[in-house]
Design an enzyme around this catalytic site. Sequence first.
Site, PDB file in Angstrom:
ATOM      1  CB  CYS A 156       5.236  29.889  46.313  1.00  0.00           C
ATOM      2  SG  CYS A 156       4.605  28.262  46.666  1.00  0.00           S
ATOM      3  NE  ARG A 160       9.669  33.573  46.278  1.00  0.00           N
ATOM      4  CZ  ARG A 160      10.006  34.199  47.403  1.00  0.00           C
ATOM      5  NH1 ARG A 160      11.077  34.957  47.430  1.00  0.00           N
ATOM      6  NH2 ARG A 160       9.276  34.084  48.482  1.00  0.00           N
ATOM      7  CD1 TRP A 169      10.013  24.014  47.588  1.00  0.00           C
ATOM      8  CD2 TRP A 169       8.776  24.634  49.352  1.00  0.00           C
ATOM      9  NE1 TRP A 169      10.476  23.340  48.693  1.00  0.00           N
ATOM     10  CE2 TRP A 169       9.732  23.695  49.787  1.00  0.00           C
ATOM     11  CE3 TRP A 169       7.889  25.157  50.284  1.00  0.00           C
ATOM     12  CZ2 TRP A 169       9.834  23.282  51.102  1.00  0.00           C
ATOM     13  CZ3 TRP A 169       7.983  24.735  51.609  1.00  0.00           C
ATOM     14  CH2 TRP A 169       8.953  23.813  52.003  1.00  0.00           C
ATOM     15  CG  ASN A 184       5.253  32.759  48.982  1.00  0.00           C
ATOM     16  OD1 ASN A 184       5.416  31.610  49.412  1.00  0.00           O
ATOM     17  ND2 ASN A 184       6.088  33.752  49.254  1.00  0.00           N
ATOM     18  N   GLY A 185       2.799  31.260  50.712  1.00  0.00           N
ATOM     19  CA  GLY A 185       2.618  31.288  52.162  1.00  0.00           C
ATOM     20  C   GLY A 185       1.831  30.071  52.609  1.00  0.00           C
ATOM     21  CD  GLU A 217      27.878  26.367  53.462  1.00  0.00           C
ATOM     22  OE1 GLU A 217      27.154  26.172  54.443  1.00  0.00           O
ATOM     23  OE2 GLU A 217      27.434  26.679  52.347  1.00  0.00           O
ATOM     24  CE  LYS A 270      25.825  24.906  49.638  1.00  0.00           C
ATOM     25  NZ  LYS A 270      25.890  25.995  50.573  1.00  0.00           N
ATOM     26  CD  GLU A 325      21.479  23.474  49.511  1.00  0.00           C
ATOM     27  OE1 GLU A 325      22.652  23.729  49.860  1.00  0.00           O
ATOM     28  OE2 GLU A 325      20.609  24.346  49.385  1.00  0.00           O
ATOM     29  CG  HIS A 378      33.797  11.600  72.370  1.00  0.00           C
ATOM     30  ND1 HIS A 378      34.282  11.074  73.541  1.00  0.00           N
ATOM     31  CD2 HIS A 378      34.646  12.615  72.043  1.00  0.00           C
ATOM     32  CE1 HIS A 378      35.349  11.747  73.930  1.00  0.00           C
ATOM     33  NE2 HIS A 378      35.596  12.691  73.027  1.00  0.00           N
ATOM     34  CE  LYS A 381      19.921  31.810  46.411  1.00  0.00           C
ATOM     35  NZ  LYS A 381      20.830  30.802  46.978  1.00  0.00           N
TER      36      LYS A 381
HETATM   37  C1  AGP Z   1      22.238  26.880  51.452  1.00  0.00           C
HETATM   38  O1  AGP Z   1      22.853  26.268  50.391  1.00  0.00           O
HETATM   39  C2  AGP Z   1      20.793  26.786  51.523  1.00  0.00           C
HETATM   40  N1  AGP Z   1      20.128  26.966  50.317  1.00  0.00           N
HETATM   41  C3  AGP Z   1      20.136  27.344  52.779  1.00  0.00           C
HETATM   42  O2  AGP Z   1      20.730  26.721  53.876  1.00  0.00           O
HETATM   43  C4  AGP Z   1      20.118  28.861  53.007  1.00  0.00           C
HETATM   44  O3  AGP Z   1      21.396  29.325  53.281  1.00  0.00           O
HETATM   45  C5  AGP Z   1      19.139  29.175  54.145  1.00  0.00           C
HETATM   46  O4  AGP Z   1      17.857  28.772  53.766  1.00  0.00           O
HETATM   47  C6  AGP Z   1      19.141  30.611  54.559  1.00  0.00           C
HETATM   48  O5  AGP Z   1      18.776  31.453  53.520  1.00  0.00           O
HETATM   49  P1  AGP Z   1      18.980  33.015  53.649  1.00  0.00           P
HETATM   50  O6  AGP Z   1      20.458  33.255  53.730  1.00  0.00           O
HETATM   51  O7  AGP Z   1      18.363  33.608  52.438  1.00  0.00           O
HETATM   52  O8  AGP Z   1      18.307  33.439  54.912  1.00  0.00           O
END
Ligand code: AGP
Length: 589
Positions: free
Chosen positions: A2, A27, A70, A94-95, A462, A466, A469, A485, A584
Amino acid sequence: MCGIIGCVSKENCYEKLLAGMKRLEYRGYDSAGVALLSDGKFAVRKRRGGVSGIAGAPLCGDTGIGHTRWATHGKPSDRNAHPHVAGKFALVHNGIVENHARLRAELEAEGESFLSETDSEVIVRLIARLYEGDFFAAVAAACARLEGSYAIAVLCSDCPGEIVCARQKSPLVAGAAEDALYVCSDIPALCGAASYIAPAADGEFIRIAEGKIAFLDAQGREIPKTFSRVEPCAAAETGTGSFMEREIAAIPRALEDTLAALRRTDFAPCARVLRGAGKIFAVACGTALHAALAFKDAVEGEVGVPVLAHPASEFRYRDPLVGEGDLVVAVSQSGETADTLEAARLAKARGAYVLSVTNIAHSSLAQEADFNIAMRAGAEIAVAATKSYNCQLLCLYYLAAQLCFFRKTRFPAWFAELGTLPAAAREAFGCFAQMNELAARLQGAQGMYFIGRDSDVRTAAEGALKVKEIAYLFAEGYCAGELKHGTLALIEEGFPVFAVATRRALAKKCENTLAEVSSRGAYTVLFSQYEDVLAESCADAVCRLPAVCERLMPVVAVIPLQYFACRMCVLRGYDPDKPRNLAKSVTVE
Ligand code: AGP
């Protein structure tokens, strides 16, 4: 999660609010809304969906608040969109208000009717109930009853030109420009609007009134603050295409800027800790956690000291063995991730020294850490982290080299090669044509594996994150040797397996795993910088990475995978910048 914004402007503030909300949209984009105050009345426009959905004829008012949501409590809908209005008050939040159910029941018993399913509406109804003519006092009294996390911005129809805000465990920053005063969740969202900013600390209030910004405690006493100049936003993200594509394209420049900043960083203030810390921990979430794990590999490999790397969300709840004299490295692009912040706070409370690596110099984490390494990735708007990951790796390798220097009075051999990374990153763009072909070929896949050994596992993890995500495809980053395994059972005809093999000593082992999955029908792709490794492979496709020293390879090897995920996303018909269900900056637990 948010985004909240408030603005008191010398003229109509509608466009300023909308522009800020556009910058805040990463956000959350479940709904958007604004409330403007004019002649003692609120004009409210709010709707499910992104900020573009509420654009239209400007609303009137020089004082207003805005929100990008969000969803936590209550599904994304027009009704649950902020601002929420009760009596003389409008509020954005927000929260998470953890005691919202109890407060709601109390208020309902007193005759209040709620219009939304949100926890946030409780706050505005509480403020309205507690109001006895003093706007600030009503907000402060309501906050005293809240449990959980909040950054709120509140308007009162009795008080033109005034916004009262409060912060508890959710970021809040004030900004000043010639023609307007702001409050906002994020420093990057004020970039280009405000010239000076000052963040609020937990428990603090911000009041904008009579053309001034004041920071106050709960009793209304002023807290002195120093405003800092906002650094200009990086320009490379302008252009066409998605933010994610533009941010991948900006990786070489981000690495250059970050390296220049690292070379200016004076590590002397933390020399004693780097030299003598007992245990070393690394905490982070998501992509940043993969960078933290690569840091572990580098420190253990070069310095010979163990590093305990934990997801921040686990660290904070597992009673970690952290104490006096230990070093905790907290990695976060935003510097606002709730779990990482709380992990750092826990470490500090137990006497450890916290060193943060952030992309936002004035973020909560940077402020609270004992020492901050500020990377210079520039604003990252796409929810999926790309250039910030490459820069996190660079910063952490730089830090590993400092640890080596302070403990072994020498830098690792690869320290001199850090300067080659921007050019190597640029060279990695040469793999993109092939990634386009692979994405076209594999867009209908049901899932995929990314495998590697040692630090290549970080790259694999990673790459998989991606793909999950943004392409909404099951993907797993796996240790190559672990496949047999259990997981091998899932391999069937055509199942894609991407192998990253940048450690010469381990390349044969990786090739053996590729042979095992190939013979069970997998479609295999091998990534390596070594011509002979690629030439001798049984893989269906091979991709040659730029030649970089092995330790630093994760900075570069991930680039084709970042791009591949982006292309998979686009070809599967999704927006890479706004993945479903995500936001984000994860400022709630
Ligand atoms: C990565 O593509 C994500 N959006 C997510 O994993 C992100 O890296 C994570 O939420 C941590 O965010 P930060 O680096 O702002 O702490």
